[in-house]
Design a protein around this motif. Structure first.
Motif, short mmCIF file in Angstrom:
data_model
loop_
_atom_site.label_atom_id
_atom_site.label_comp_id
_atom_site.label_asym_id
_atom_site.label_seq_id
_atom_site.Cartn_x
_atom_site.Cartn_y
_atom_site.Cartn_z
N THR A 211 41.78 47.58 52.54
CA THR A 211 42.58 48.29 51.55
C THR A 211 44.07 48.03 51.79
N ASP B 226 39.37 47.18 44.56
CA ASP B 226 39.04 47.81 45.83
C ASP B 226 37.74 48.59 45.67
N GLU B 227 36.66 47.99 46.16
CA GLU B 227 35.33 48.60 46.04
C GLU B 227 35.09 49.16 44.65
MG LIG Z 1 39.41 50.83 52.00
#
Ligand SMILES: [Mg+2]
Ligand SMILES: Nc1ncnc2c1ncn2[C@@H]1O[C@H](COP(=O)(O)OP(=O)(O)OP(=O)(O)O)[C@@H](O)[C@H]1O
Lengths: 630, 267
Positions: free
Chosen positions: B48, B160-161
């Motif tokens: 991240t 991000d995911e």
């Molecule tokens: Mg993360």
């Protein structure tokens, strides 16, 4: 009558809804989950039960229901109260409503005084031996005179005869009261006058004082006779005959005691003080209110008989008093009868409604202003209110002057000034006015400024170290101070007119709005701000499009709280000062002990508060349906 | 040419207690325009952080990222971002969320409306324009997030995911959607994931990162994304080649995790 039916209906509603609630509960048996939030949804039958219960209690304890079922009762009980009142002076001498005979009390009290005198004399070392012996003898005489009053041995036979006479007269009155014919046929003129009286609660007199019924007339007549008996009883004093001889000798002896003479000032002062004290006690004994108990026993017995008779003569009235007028009774005063207990301080719903309709009538209102009405106002006047006069000063040039012919040449500056002062013909429009409107306007104005300044500052504090650090201590310092603590200061600075109150409310609303806006701003999910950033939003756009809407739930909740607090503060502030507003109305009513108006204002405030809250809940549901779902 | 170039990027966080966390150490790579990169690694290895720096939310403590001819110094519309969840503006409708970027630019309204229609159709949400986003399912919300990002026409898409909170079926559909968008728009896409399968499917290139300090551990070039564009995902997953790479990477990550645990125990 309407109240009577309403009372039964409400009672039925309570009972029905409880049974209905139990039935529904049985069908809910299958739901084994105790904390099931479904259950917090309540049920409208419980609403009926709750509201009806409150109304039933109100009708009952304000005696409204009782009044509607027994409209005559108050008048009759007033007559009973009159009899009780007139019997009180005699009854007070006997252990009927008190614990002791009055004579016993007096003996105790004066005996204590005499004992104190003895102590004092023993400690009076300034005095000579001769002085002390003489004073001691006087005190002993006094004690024996007082005790003699209690002894049948010394009583003057005439006094005994008088007391027996009183007992006889009371017994005769008891006999008369038991007789159905008493007090004989009514005087038609008197009766007509009595029946013409306004009913119970119809005027400020509250309870019609003249007897309207046969039973009432009986008590009324008895009360007059009892008053005469009590007066005569009051004149009987046990200070004649043998007692008088004792008292006279005592008086002569202590008046003969030489205060002045052959001593220094301190001794004279001491003697003087002791003799003054002796004189005081002597006067009490001379009052002659101590009788031998065996002699007054007859009077006491007669009073008990009378009380039993009058109670049995009251008949159903006693049951009505106990059941229909709970928490109090009707008592007689010097000139009128009045309700005592919950019937007095809890106004009857029907009277409250009448008061409300009376106050709501724009022609009557309260203290020169209606509760809520409108008045036709020129449109120009409103412009005058909002446009400050100095706007005209900003226009270049000079105000118009008249010329030699008395003509005035208007120019732009003059025209603007006319507009700013509302000085031009304009149509009339209705504008709300009145106490409720004034209060409303103050709350809304305070709230408006609170939001206007509080929300931006709150958001800034949620976004910037400087704003948070700089303003947080200031706000946290003034916020916990109860708003009313500021009131005297602010009312002095701004005056008792609207400005001061609005500023006070502004302070209240401001702190709440700052804190709620700050909470909203700091609660913004970072990823939302990130998203807005990478979608190309500028700082201003992020504040306006992301942080502000994201804080909306907190801000609206803050407004909801602020309205409640402002409303409370306003009413209190209006009680301090001012000439309009709902709090002002209550304050005046308080000074006049007008409980009906007080309750009316309380109800109005409750309803307005409820209205605000319902409105805010509606607004919240409409504007932030996403709340709790983000 | 707008390639993404990482030049010895370092990120050291200072914790409130004064400790230092070396979240990224000497990260260097080049992502060519139009490439699809997936990043995989144990929790806390700096994925991240890496993405946030590329997006411009954080500035690295050392080194720099370059996109095309300039250094990345802050958030910009040239780099679009799709978050795991909760980044939609729930006070706006689907259409308002999607056109947010264009509204911020004060773009032509008609043009905007047309683009919104177009993108809603691509992500399969035609007809949902006026629905408030809080009424959408998780999968639908992620489609909106995709459309919102793509409508701005960024050069580089960072995710991000994005599919982390979705159920398996929805996830599979969304994976195809991502591949479809990648192929049709030819955008550079960098996607962070926790799922090894997803990383294999959605990565032309795959970085495996290692923690403490966070760094690039190993790079793979994979054929599955290209195949997945028109082929059947299930077939690809069942292929022996896929299984072999998956096992290799899983073992690698397991080893790393064990090492972390060991370090933690030793400490
Ligand atoms: Mg993360
Ligand atoms: N603001 C910060 N201050 C201090 N340390 C930070 C900060 N942000 C991240 N870290 C640390 O940097 C390291 C990497 O964090 P990061 O969030 O990038 O991990 P991640 O790979 O995304 O993990 P996950 O897979 O769980 O999302 C972690 O050890 C984390 O504790």
């Amino acid at each position: 009558m309407i109240i009577g039916i309403l009372f039964i209906a409400l009672l039925a509603a309570v009972i029905w809804s409880i049974f209905h609630g139990r039935k529904v509960l049985r069908t809910e048996k299958s739901d084994a989950v105790f904390g099931n939030p479904e259950r917090a949804l309540g049920g409208w039958h419980w609403v009926v039960a709750g509201v009806s219960s409150v109304m039933v209690l109100w009708l009952y304890f304000s005696w409204d229901a009782g009044r509607s079922y027994f409209p005559q009762a108050a008048n009759e009980m007033c007559q009973v109260a009159k009899l009780n009142r007139s019997a009180n002076p005699i009854r007070a001498a006997f252990p009927l409503d008190n614990r002791q005979l009055r004579g016993t009390q007096l003996l105790q009290r004066d005996g204590l005084q005499i004992a104190l005198m003895n102590q004092r004399l023993a400690a009076a070392e300034l005095l000579s031996e001769a002085d002390r012996t003489e004073l001691q003898a006087i005190i002993n005489d006094m004690e024996s005179a007082m005790n003699a009053q209690a002894s049948p041995e010394f009583i003057d036979p005439t006094i005994e005869g008088q007391l027996n006479g009183i007992a006889d007269r009371i017994n005769q009155l008891s006999d008369k009261m038991a007789d159905d014919a008493y007090p004989g046929p009514a005087d038609p003129a008197q009766m007509e006058k009595a029946l013409a009286q306004p009913g119970w609660g119809e005027t400020n007199v509250e309870i019609p004082p003249l007897a309207e019924t046969e039973r009432g007339r009986k008590f009324d007549a008895a009360s007059l006779e009892m008053e005469a008996i009590a007066k005569d009883f009051g004149k009987i004093r046990n200070n004649t005959g043998a007692i008088k001889a004792k008292l006279d000798a005592l008086k002569e002896r202590y008046e003969g005691f030489a205060i002045e003479g052959g001593a220094d000032a301190a001794v004279v002062a001491e003697r003087k003080a002791l003799i003054r004290q002796i004189d005081k006690i002597y006067k009490r004994i001379d009052d002659g209110k101590i009788f031998p108990p065996s002699i007054t026993q007859q009077v006491e017995d007669a009073l008990i008989t009378l009380d039993d008779t009058q109670k049995s003569q009251q008949g159903t009235l006693r049951i009505i008093d106990a059941l229909a007028m709970p928490g109090g009774t009707i008592i007689a005063g010097n000139s009128a009868c009045s309700e005592q207990g919950s019937g007095r301080w809890l106004p009857k719903p029907s009277d409250t409604w009448k008061t409300l309709t009376r106050l709501a009538d724009p022609d009557i209102g309260f203290k020169d202003a209606p509760l809520l009405w409108y008045k036709m106002t020129p449109l120009a006047g409103i412009a005058d209110y909002f446009v400050p006069d100095w706007v005209a000063d900003l226009i270049p040039g000079e105000y118009p002057r008249h010329d030699d012919n008395g003509q005035i040449q208007m120019n732009l500056k003059g025209e603007v000034y006319n507009i700013a002062t509302g000085n031009y013909p304009s149509p009339m429009i209705p504008v709300p006015m009145g106490h409720v409107w004034d209060s409303l306007l103050r709350v809304l104005a305070g709230l408006f400024f609170g939001i206007l300044f509080g929300v931006p500052l709150g958001l800034a504090m949620g976004l910037s170290r400087f704003f948070k650090g700089f303003f947080d201590p200031l706000i946290e310092l003034y916020r916990p101070i109860p708003p009313l603590a500021w009131a005297p200061l602010i009312l002095t600075i701004f005056g008792i007119q609207d400005d001061g109150k609005i500023f006070l409310l502004f302070m209240v609303a401001f702190a709440i709005m700052v804190i709620s806006a700050r909470t909203g701003a700091t609660g913004t999910h970072l990823s939302k701000i990130h998203a807005a950033h990478s979608l190309g939003a500028s700082k201003g756009q992020i504040i306006r499009r992301v942080i502000l809407p994201n804080s909306l739930p907190e801000i609206l909740t803050g407004i909801r709280i602020a309205i409640g607090v402002c409303w409370g503060t306003l009413v209190a502030a209006e009680m301090l000062a001012g000439t309009t507003g709902i709090g002002f109305v209550e304050n005046v009513a308080r000074k006049q002990s007008d409980y009906e108006i007080i309750w009316t204002t309380i109800i109005i405030m409750g309803l307005l508060g409820l209205l605000f809250d319902v409105l805010m809940r509606w607004v919240i549901n409409k504007t932030i349906p996403w709340r709790g779902k983000g | 040419m707008s390639d993404l170039i990482a030049d010895k990027v370092n990120m050291v966080f200072t914790t409130p207690t004064g400790g230092k966390v070396h979240a990224l150490k000497d990260v260097s790579f080049t992502l060519k325009e139009g490439e699809l990169l997936s990043v995989l690694g144990p929790s806390g290895c700096g994925k991240t952080t890496l993405l946030n720096i590329i997006a411009g939310f954080n500035r690295p403590t050392g080194g720099a990222f370059y996109l095309g001819d300039h250094e990345i110094s802050g958030p910009d519309t040239e780099r679009g971002m799709v978050f795991q969840q909760g980044a939609l503006f729930e006070w706006l409708t689907v259409a308002e969320n999607v056109n947010f970027g264009l509204r911020m630019k004060k773009a032509n309204k008609k043009e905007t409306a047309r683009k919104v229609e177009e993108w809603l159709e691509i992500v399969g949400l035609q007809g949902f324009g006026d629905t408030p986003t809080y009424q959408l399912s998780g999968g639908m919300q992620q489609r909106v997030a995709l459309a919102r990002c793509l409508i701005n026409d960024p050069d580089l898409i960072l995710m991000d995911e994005p599919l982390g909170a979705l159920d398996a079926l929805t996830r599979e559909k969304m994976q195809s959607l991502v591949l479809k968008i990648w192929k049709e728009t030819g955008k550079t896409i960098m996607i962070i994931t926790h799922s090894v399968e997803e990383a294999l499917l959605l990565g032309e290139r795959l970085f495996v990162m290692a923690p403490r300090p966070g760094r690039l551990h190993k790079e793979y070039r994979l054929p599955f994304a290209e195949k997945g564009v028109d082929g059947d995902m299930r077939d690809i997953k069942n292929s022996a080649e896929f299984a072999q790479v998956r096992e290799e990477i899983l073992t690698m990550i397991w080893d790393m995790e064990e090492e972390i645990m060991g370090k933690a125990e030793a400490a």
